[in-house]
Design a protein around this motif. Structure first.
Motif, PDB file in Angstrom:
ATOM      1  N   THR A  47       0.841  -1.204   0.000  1.00 49.01           N
ATOM      2  CA  THR A  47       0.000   0.000   0.000  1.00 49.01           C
ATOM      3  C   THR A  47       0.870   1.246   0.000  1.00 49.01           C
ATOM      4  O   THR A  47       0.576   2.218  -0.717  1.00 49.01           O
ATOM      5  CB  THR A  47      -0.940   0.017   1.228  1.00 49.01           C
ATOM      6  OG1 THR A  47      -1.761  -1.144   1.198  1.00 49.01           O
ATOM      7  CG2 THR A  47      -1.808   1.252   1.238  1.00 49.01           C
TER       8      THR A  47
ATOM      9  N   THR B 266       2.389   1.521  -3.625  1.00 50.27           N
ATOM     10  CA  THR B 266       1.475   1.747  -4.749  1.00 50.27           C
ATOM     11  C   THR B 266       0.495   2.895  -4.548  1.00 50.27           C
ATOM     12  O   THR B 266      -0.042   3.409  -5.511  1.00 50.27           O
ATOM     13  CB  THR B 266       0.655   0.479  -5.044  1.00 50.27           C
ATOM     14  OG1 THR B 266      -0.135   0.157  -3.897  1.00 50.27           O
ATOM     15  CG2 THR B 266       1.550  -0.682  -5.411  1.00 50.27           C
ATOM     16  N   TYR B 267       0.278   3.309  -3.317  1.00 47.30           N
ATOM     17  CA  TYR B 267      -0.760   4.299  -3.057  1.00 47.30           C
ATOM     18  C   TYR B 267      -0.211   5.515  -2.306  1.00 47.30           C
ATOM     19  O   TYR B 267      -0.348   6.645  -2.765  1.00 47.30           O
ATOM     20  CB  TYR B 267      -1.894   3.630  -2.269  1.00 47.30           C
ATOM     21  CG  TYR B 267      -3.059   4.521  -1.944  1.00 47.30           C
ATOM     22  CD1 TYR B 267      -3.962   4.915  -2.917  1.00 47.30           C
ATOM     23  CD2 TYR B 267      -3.262   4.973  -0.643  1.00 47.30           C
ATOM     24  CE1 TYR B 267      -5.034   5.739  -2.616  1.00 47.30           C
ATOM     25  CE2 TYR B 267      -4.332   5.793  -0.331  1.00 47.30           C
ATOM     26  CZ  TYR B 267      -5.220   6.170  -1.317  1.00 47.30           C
ATOM     27  OH  TYR B 267      -6.277   6.985  -1.016  1.00 47.30           O
TER      28      TYR B 267
ATOM     29  N   LEU C 281       0.642   9.691  -3.537  1.00 50.80           N
ATOM     30  CA  LEU C 281      -0.105  10.795  -2.930  1.00 50.80           C
ATOM     31  C   LEU C 281       0.812  11.761  -2.198  1.00 50.80           C
ATOM     32  O   LEU C 281       0.612  12.986  -2.261  1.00 50.80           O
ATOM     33  CB  LEU C 281      -1.176  10.259  -1.975  1.00 50.80           C
ATOM     34  CG  LEU C 281      -2.355   9.543  -2.634  1.00 50.80           C
ATOM     35  CD1 LEU C 281      -3.275   8.946  -1.575  1.00 50.80           C
ATOM     36  CD2 LEU C 281      -3.138  10.490  -3.532  1.00 50.80           C
TER      37      LEU C 281
ATOM     38  N   ALA D 176      -7.014  10.368   2.890  1.00 47.45           N
ATOM     39  CA  ALA D 176      -6.158   9.426   2.164  1.00 47.45           C
ATOM     40  C   ALA D 176      -5.524   8.427   3.126  1.00 47.45           C
ATOM     41  O   ALA D 176      -5.345   7.255   2.779  1.00 47.45           O
ATOM     42  CB  ALA D 176      -5.083  10.179   1.393  1.00 47.45           C
TER      43      ALA D 176
ATOM     44  N   GLU E  69      -8.118   5.874   3.849  1.00 45.64           N
ATOM     45  CA  GLU E  69      -8.280   5.030   2.662  1.00 45.64           C
ATOM     46  C   GLU E  69      -7.132   4.024   2.548  1.00 45.64           C
ATOM     47  O   GLU E  69      -7.346   2.849   2.232  1.00 45.64           O
ATOM     48  CB  GLU E  69      -8.345   5.895   1.405  1.00 45.64           C
ATOM     49  CG  GLU E  69      -8.508   5.126   0.125  1.00 45.64           C
ATOM     50  CD  GLU E  69      -9.861   4.451  -0.022  1.00 45.64           C
ATOM     51  OE1 GLU E  69      -9.941   3.475  -0.793  1.00 45.64           O
ATOM     52  OE2 GLU E  69     -10.831   4.876   0.627  1.00 45.64           O
ATOM     53  N   ALA E  70      -5.914   4.466   2.827  1.00 41.60           N
ATOM     54  CA  ALA E  70      -4.760   3.571   2.785  1.00 41.60           C
ATOM     55  C   ALA E  70      -4.892   2.473   3.835  1.00 41.60           C
ATOM     56  O   ALA E  70      -4.609   1.298   3.554  1.00 41.60           O
ATOM     57  CB  ALA E  70      -3.464   4.363   3.016  1.00 41.60           C
TER      58      ALA E  70
ATOM     59  N   LYS F 121      -7.558   0.017   2.597  1.00 37.19           N
ATOM     60  CA  LYS F 121      -7.025  -0.800   1.500  1.00 37.19           C
ATOM     61  C   LYS F 121      -6.118  -1.908   2.045  1.00 37.19           C
ATOM     62  O   LYS F 121      -6.189  -3.049   1.609  1.00 37.19           O
ATOM     63  CB  LYS F 121      -6.226   0.067   0.510  1.00 37.19           C
ATOM     64  CG  LYS F 121      -7.048   0.910  -0.417  1.00 37.19           C
ATOM     65  CD  LYS F 121      -6.119   1.749  -1.296  1.00 37.19           C
ATOM     66  CE  LYS F 121      -6.884   2.584  -2.267  1.00 37.19           C
ATOM     67  NZ  LYS F 121      -7.238   1.870  -3.488  1.00 37.19           N
ATOM     68  N   THR F 122      -5.281  -1.533   2.990  1.00 37.10           N
ATOM     69  CA  THR F 122      -4.365  -2.502   3.579  1.00 37.10           C
ATOM     70  C   THR F 122      -5.126  -3.580   4.336  1.00 37.10           C
ATOM     71  O   THR F 122      -4.863  -4.777   4.165  1.00 37.10           O
ATOM     72  CB  THR F 122      -3.377  -1.799   4.533  1.00 37.10           C
ATOM     73  OG1 THR F 122      -2.673  -0.793   3.804  1.00 37.10           O
ATOM     74  CG2 THR F 122      -2.402  -2.777   5.137  1.00 37.10           C
TER      75      THR F 122
END
Length: 115
Positions: free
Chosen positions: A50, A53-54, A58, A68, A71-72, A75-76
């Motif tokens: 994460t 890639t993310y 950002l 964000a 969101e990270a 996602k993780t």
């Protein structure tokens, strides 16, 4: 001979019982170690993925705000839960009680280590 038979047979049964319990404990411990290692490795890999890639993109653009970050994290966490097998989830839930809380804590800990 009868005294030996009277004493030896129950003693063998008792020793067998202890041996079986010892083997069960060792097997349970090996299974626990396997699933805990799997979970910790999965969390580490997902946090790093994460981040790579993310998060880094950002941060590079200056868009890594609180939204964000959440969101990270999600996602993780979703990646971790998708990778774990149903058996692993069930076993770890039995061990930790609240698997989600444990995963949340481990993700936060891993994020702090990777900063």
């Amino acid at each position: 001979i009868q005294i030996i038979e009277v004493c030896l047979i129950p003693l063998l049964g008792l020793l067998t019982s202890y041996l079986i319990e010892y083997i069960k404990t060792k097997t349970k411990s090996a299974k626990l170690d396997k699933y805990v290692d799997m979970l910790n490795d999965t969390i580490t890999e997902c946090v790093l993925a994460t981040k790579q890639t993310y998060v880094e993109a950002l941060k590079k653009n200056g868009n890594f705000d609180e939204t964000a970050q959440k969101e990270a994290f999600e996602k993780t966490k979703q990646a971790v839960m998708n990778i774990l097998s149903a058996d692993a989830k069930e076993y770890l839930t039995n061990v930790y009680g609240d698997l989600n809380a444990y995963v949340n804590q481990k993700i936060e800990s891993e994020v702090n280590l990777t900063k």
